[in-house]
Design an enzyme around this catalytic site. Structure first.
Site, PDB file in Angstrom:
ATOM      1  N   HIS A 181       0.782  -0.924   0.605  1.00  0.00           N
ATOM      2  CA  HIS A 181      -0.565   0.090  -0.348  1.00  0.00           C
ATOM      3  C   HIS A 181       0.813   1.151   0.037  1.00  0.00           C
ATOM      4  O   HIS A 181       1.779   1.686   1.134  1.00  0.00           O
ATOM      5  CB  HIS A 181      -1.358  -0.113   1.135  1.00  0.00           C
ATOM      6  N   ARG A 239      -3.037   5.001  -2.009  1.00  0.00           N
ATOM      7  CA  ARG A 239      -2.739   3.707  -1.348  1.00  0.00           C
ATOM      8  C   ARG A 239      -2.411   2.651  -2.460  1.00  0.00           C
ATOM      9  O   ARG A 239      -2.092   1.620  -2.394  1.00  0.00           O
ATOM     10  CB  ARG A 239      -4.388   3.238  -1.189  1.00  0.00           C
ATOM     11  N   ARG A 266      -5.849  -6.858  -2.424  1.00  0.00           N
ATOM     12  CA  ARG A 266      -7.756  -7.702  -2.458  1.00  0.00           C
ATOM     13  C   ARG A 266      -7.668  -8.239  -3.569  1.00  0.00           C
ATOM     14  O   ARG A 266      -8.275  -8.757  -4.630  1.00  0.00           O
ATOM     15  CB  ARG A 266      -8.345  -6.439  -2.471  1.00  0.00           C
ATOM     16  N   HIS A 319       2.494  -3.595   6.809  1.00  0.00           N
ATOM     17  CA  HIS A 319       1.176  -2.667   6.336  1.00  0.00           C
ATOM     18  C   HIS A 319       1.919  -1.750   7.594  1.00  0.00           C
ATOM     19  O   HIS A 319       2.150  -1.916   8.721  1.00  0.00           O
ATOM     20  CB  HIS A 319       0.343  -3.132   6.249  1.00  0.00           C
ATOM     21  N   TYR A 371     -14.534  -7.110  10.108  1.00  0.00           N
ATOM     22  CA  TYR A 371     -13.897  -7.280   9.315  1.00  0.00           C
ATOM     23  C   TYR A 371     -13.399  -8.626   9.029  1.00  0.00           C
ATOM     24  O   TYR A 371     -12.279  -8.463   8.896  1.00  0.00           O
ATOM     25  CB  TYR A 371     -13.699  -6.138   9.358  1.00  0.00           C
ATOM     26  N   GLU A 394       1.050  -4.985  10.978  1.00  0.00           N
ATOM     27  CA  GLU A 394       0.239  -3.550  10.967  1.00  0.00           C
ATOM     28  C   GLU A 394       0.901  -2.585  12.111  1.00  0.00           C
ATOM     29  O   GLU A 394       0.417  -2.789  13.242  1.00  0.00           O
ATOM     30  CB  GLU A 394      -1.188  -2.955  11.080  1.00  0.00           C
TER      31      GLU A 394
HETATM   32 ZN   LIG Z   1      -1.787  -1.345   4.246  1.00  0.00          ZN
END
Ligand SMILES: [Zn+2]
Length: 434
Positions: A181, A239, A266, A319, A371, A394
């Site tokens: 990203h 992104r 994705r 990320h 989610y 993350e």
């Molecule tokens: Zn990310």
């Protein structure tokens, strides 16, 4: 500048995005939103489409928040709509542009060959110079071009391999990547920090030789080089990759602030499904692409992951932000049969990480409670490539800066993650009797 835009209008080129025009975010805000009611998850996602909102974060557990970027003209309407739904909304970041200015890459001096300042966010070219200089001076390292991005940049993997282990056995390996990203700049910066540790051992860490003896290390600092460069020179909040022309639903000018691109995380081909945490709409930040692995960047990464499966024990897809160490599946709430093993190793890593500067990471499954998101790299690495310990990490922060972490946090973030990765490696040595 007007002339450039006029030229764009005349050719109606969907990919006409002059890099000299830096997009500004004066007065854009980020709201922290507590949904409060279960039905509000659906309602809030619907507001996203209505107001062209950029979701910085989706709640990963029952008490989690949505972090939602809103343009100045919609702030009042969005807050009013959220209130009428029964959700709580408060302004978290008052002016995105001021944080962009604070996290802007600073001018920095050229350093000696083979070194790179760990106090700066570097360009694609600077990163490549660094990788090339390591490889030219270190016979245990190799540079592999995994593929070429849409705009023609090579996606580079640096491999540390000292041959078979001192016990004569074939090496196991650990694979890590960052920058899938574009706007999550701390991810490539931290991968570079780890490359520097392995290549240059700047702290004279006696453990490095052992880690190089036990494992082959594969690191990809920039999975999405086009998006990264665009986030440096065009739109700091970018992104996706730079795909420009899928579908006929929207023209370039119809997308507003979220023009084009595919969300590479994705787009992987294990239970790919835009309806599951992604989007069919190319204007959305989570557009999953026209089909699985439609993008050269994901194809390159998928091929790389598939080609190392026989000996790779762990994979980290790095990320920011939120401080999570999460494991598959992203596409379903069902846990993999060995979830307890993944949970255990995640806890070993995050405990070591915590002891460096006190940062707390949440360990859990991708879809923790609420989610889901199909088409992620971690699901592919585990489900398709068969790499057992596949994680999405993350990085920080949890509070003030979100994606816009200033450069002064690179060192501490690197120290923390590297401590977590080393602890993970030692636990793998123990578990596999390496
Ligand atoms: Zn990310």
């Amino acid at each position: 500048m007007k002339t450039i835009w006029l030229a764009c209008l005349l050719v109606v080129a969907v990919n006409c995005r002059p890099e000299s025009l830096e997009k500004r975010y004066d007065g854009h805000q980020v709201l922290k939103v507590f949904p409060n009611l279960l039905e509000n998850f659906k309602n809030i996602e619907a507001l996203g489409a209505k107001y062209n909102l950029d979701f910085w974060n989706h709640p990963k557990h029952q008490n989690g928040t949505y972090d939602i970027q809103v343009s100045p003209e919609h702030v009042t309407d969005v807050i009013n709509e959220l209130k009428s739904l029964g959700a709580d909304a408060s302004v978290w970041i008052h002016d995105i542009q001021s944080l962009i200015d604070e996290s802007r890459p600073s001018d920095h001096q050229k350093r000696a060959s083979g070194t790179l300042s760990m106090n700066h966010y570097h360009s694609y070219a600077e990163i490549n110079t660094f990788l090339n200089s390591i490889v030219s001076s270190n016979s245990h390292t190799h540079l592999d071009n995994l593929g070429t991005s849409l705009q023609g940049r090579s996606i580079n993997l640096i491999r540390f391999s000292t041959g078979s282990t001192s016990r004569g056995t074939h090496k196991k390996s650990i694979f890590m990547d960052g920058g899938i990203h574009a706007r999550e700049w701390i991810a490539p910066a931290v991968v570079l920090y780890m490359i520097d540790q392995l290549a240059n051992n700047p702290n004279n860490d006696p453990d490095i030789a052992n880690l190089l003896d036990k494992f082959d290390w594969y690191l990809v600092p920039l999975v999405n080089p086009d998006g990264y460069e665009y986030s440096r020179n065009g739109d700091r909040m970018w992104r996706k990759n730079m795909a420009s022309s899928y579908g006929t639903q929207h023209s370039f000018f119809g997308c507003g602030s979220n023009e084009m691109g595919v969300d590479l995380n994705r787009n992987f081909g294990y239970h790919w499904d835009p309806a599951n945490g992604g989007s069919f709409d190319q204007c959305q930040e989570t557009y999953a692409g026209p089909h699985a692995l439609s993008e050269p960047e994901t194809k390159a990464m998928a091929h790389a992951l598939d080609s190392v499966t026989s000996h790779t024990l762990a994979y980290l897809n790095i990320h920011s932000y939120g401080q999570y160490w999460i494991y598959p599946w992203g596409y379903t709430r069902h846990l993999p049969p060995d979830a307890a093993d993944l949970d255990h190793l995640g806890r070993v890593a995050t405990t070591a990480l915590y002891h460096v500067h006190g940062s707390r990471y949440t360990v859990g499954e991708d879809t923790v409670v609420l989610y889901s998101a199909a088409g992620g790299a971690d699901d592919y690495a585990k489900g398709h490539s068969g790499i057992k310990y596949a994680y999405t990490v993350e990085l920080g922060d949890t509070g003030k800066y979100g994606f816009l972490l200033p450069e002064r946090y690179i060192q501490t973030s690197g120290q923390e993650l590297w401590a977590g990765v080393k602890a993970m490696a030692h636990e793998l040595i123990r578990l596999y009797h390496l």
